[in-house]
Design an enzyme around this catalytic site. Sequence first.
Site, PDB file in Angstrom:
ATOM      1  NE  ARG A  52      -1.647  -2.145   2.804  1.00 44.63           N
ATOM      2  CZ  ARG A  52      -1.762  -3.262   2.189  1.00 44.63           C
ATOM      3  NH1 ARG A  52      -2.784  -3.741   1.483  1.00 44.63           N
ATOM      4  NH2 ARG A  52      -0.849  -4.286   2.563  1.00 44.63           N
ATOM      5  CB  THR A  53       3.477   2.805   2.478  1.00 44.02           C
ATOM      6  OG1 THR A  53       2.596   2.165   3.440  1.00 44.02           O
ATOM      7  CG2 THR A  53       3.907   3.987   2.812  1.00 44.02           C
ATOM      8  CE  LYS A  81      26.247  -2.865  -5.907  1.00 38.48           C
ATOM      9  NZ  LYS A  81      26.098  -1.769  -6.714  1.00 38.48           N
ATOM     10  NE  ARG A 102       7.036   0.711   4.944  1.00 35.25           N
ATOM     11  CZ  ARG A 102       5.959   0.135   4.838  1.00 35.25           C
ATOM     12  NH1 ARG A 102       5.795  -1.160   4.683  1.00 35.25           N
ATOM     13  NH2 ARG A 102       4.804   0.940   5.292  1.00 35.25           N
ATOM     14  CG  HIS A 130       3.535   3.871   8.717  1.00 35.10           C
ATOM     15  ND1 HIS A 130       3.254   4.639   7.543  1.00 35.10           N
ATOM     16  CD2 HIS A 130       3.036   2.751   8.230  1.00 35.10           C
ATOM     17  CE1 HIS A 130       3.056   3.868   6.405  1.00 35.10           C
ATOM     18  NE2 HIS A 130       2.767   2.604   6.636  1.00 35.10           N
TER      19      HIS A 130
HETATM   20  N1   CP Z   1      -0.473  -0.142   5.685  1.00 42.64           N
HETATM   21  C1   CP Z   1       0.935  -0.310   5.347  1.00 42.64           C
HETATM   22  O1   CP Z   1       1.902   0.162   5.675  1.00 42.64           O
HETATM   23  O2   CP Z   1       0.841  -1.153   4.478  1.00 42.64           O
HETATM   24  P1   CP Z   1       2.039  -1.660   3.547  1.00 42.64           P
HETATM   25  O3   CP Z   1       2.992  -2.323   4.396  1.00 42.64           O
HETATM   26  O4   CP Z   1       1.469  -2.688   2.544  1.00 42.64           O
HETATM   27  O5   CP Z   1       2.627  -0.351   2.988  1.00 42.64           O
END
Ligand code: CP
Length: 314
Positions: A52-53, A81, A102, A130
């Site tokens: 999603r993100t 590396k 991320r 998040h």
């Molecule tokens: N909600 C969320 O962060 O989903 P993903 O891990 O798929 O990005």
Amino acid sequence: MIKHVLSPLDFSVQELEDLMDLANDIEKYPDKYAHACAGKQLATLFYEPSTRTRLSFESAMLSLGGNVLGFASADSSSAAKGESVSDTIRVISCYADICAMRHPKEGAPLVASMKSSIPVINAGDGGHQHPTQTMTDLLSIRSLKGSISNMTVGLCGDLKFGRTVHSLINALVRYPGINFVLISPPELRVPDYIIDDVLKPNNVPYTECTELEEAMPKLDILYMTRVQKERFFNEEEYLRMKDSYILDRAKMELAKKDMLVLHPLPRVNEISVEVDDDPRAAYFKQAQYGKYIRMALILTLLRLSGAVPMELPS
Ligand code: CP
């Protein structure tokens, strides 16, 4: 001055309201924004898996007329590396106008922001924060309930490792009339620092319990979470915890008629698929709101037409 987004608290409540207004306008009139980011590039630097993100960020930028580049795993980047996050962001700053990162290590996006000449958005750092999921959650609540205030919010599942829960608590304590019911096994309780540094200083009422059935009738919002397999050191412990809560039709019978069920997704077993057709189940709509709020955020951080005016960091 560059604005980075590392925590939901990087925006004031008013700025978040303005971002949500913009997201709602984008949802209503997408054509108005279809070329707003023409010539701009978003880099998605994902050192950890995501559906999603990453894809909602990419879809957001493409729907704004911009372009995207990036990597979807540490293995497919020069991190494999041994390249540091600091060096990577200095290089990406030469190629892109904005980036979403991320990383499994808490604080990695903060480290990146210190060396970056483009806005860095924390797209999830370890078990920490998040913020764009929180913006998604706030937009979902406001759009579907009409307000974010005066709610009893049940947070259920892995409250220890679930970064979406930590970010959401941080954000919701700024709204009046919020109280929390924290539903988890004792081993997955919300960390003490959230209780001591966030809930108590803000005088936000909360109760802790282990039984979902006990909490259900009180809740205006039920925020379900997955047990975070990737944060466990011990497979046996994960297997023991993973099915602690399963929301099913029988439990939904105990809830208010207008209770909202949210989940940041992905789900594993914690919401039975039989709940998906319940009008109170809003988790797929929530994923859609994730795209609109990220469109609003990209426009705003790039200070493009339609963007929300922001307080600049000093
Ligand atoms: N909600 C969320 O962060 O989903 P993903 O891990 O798929 O990005």
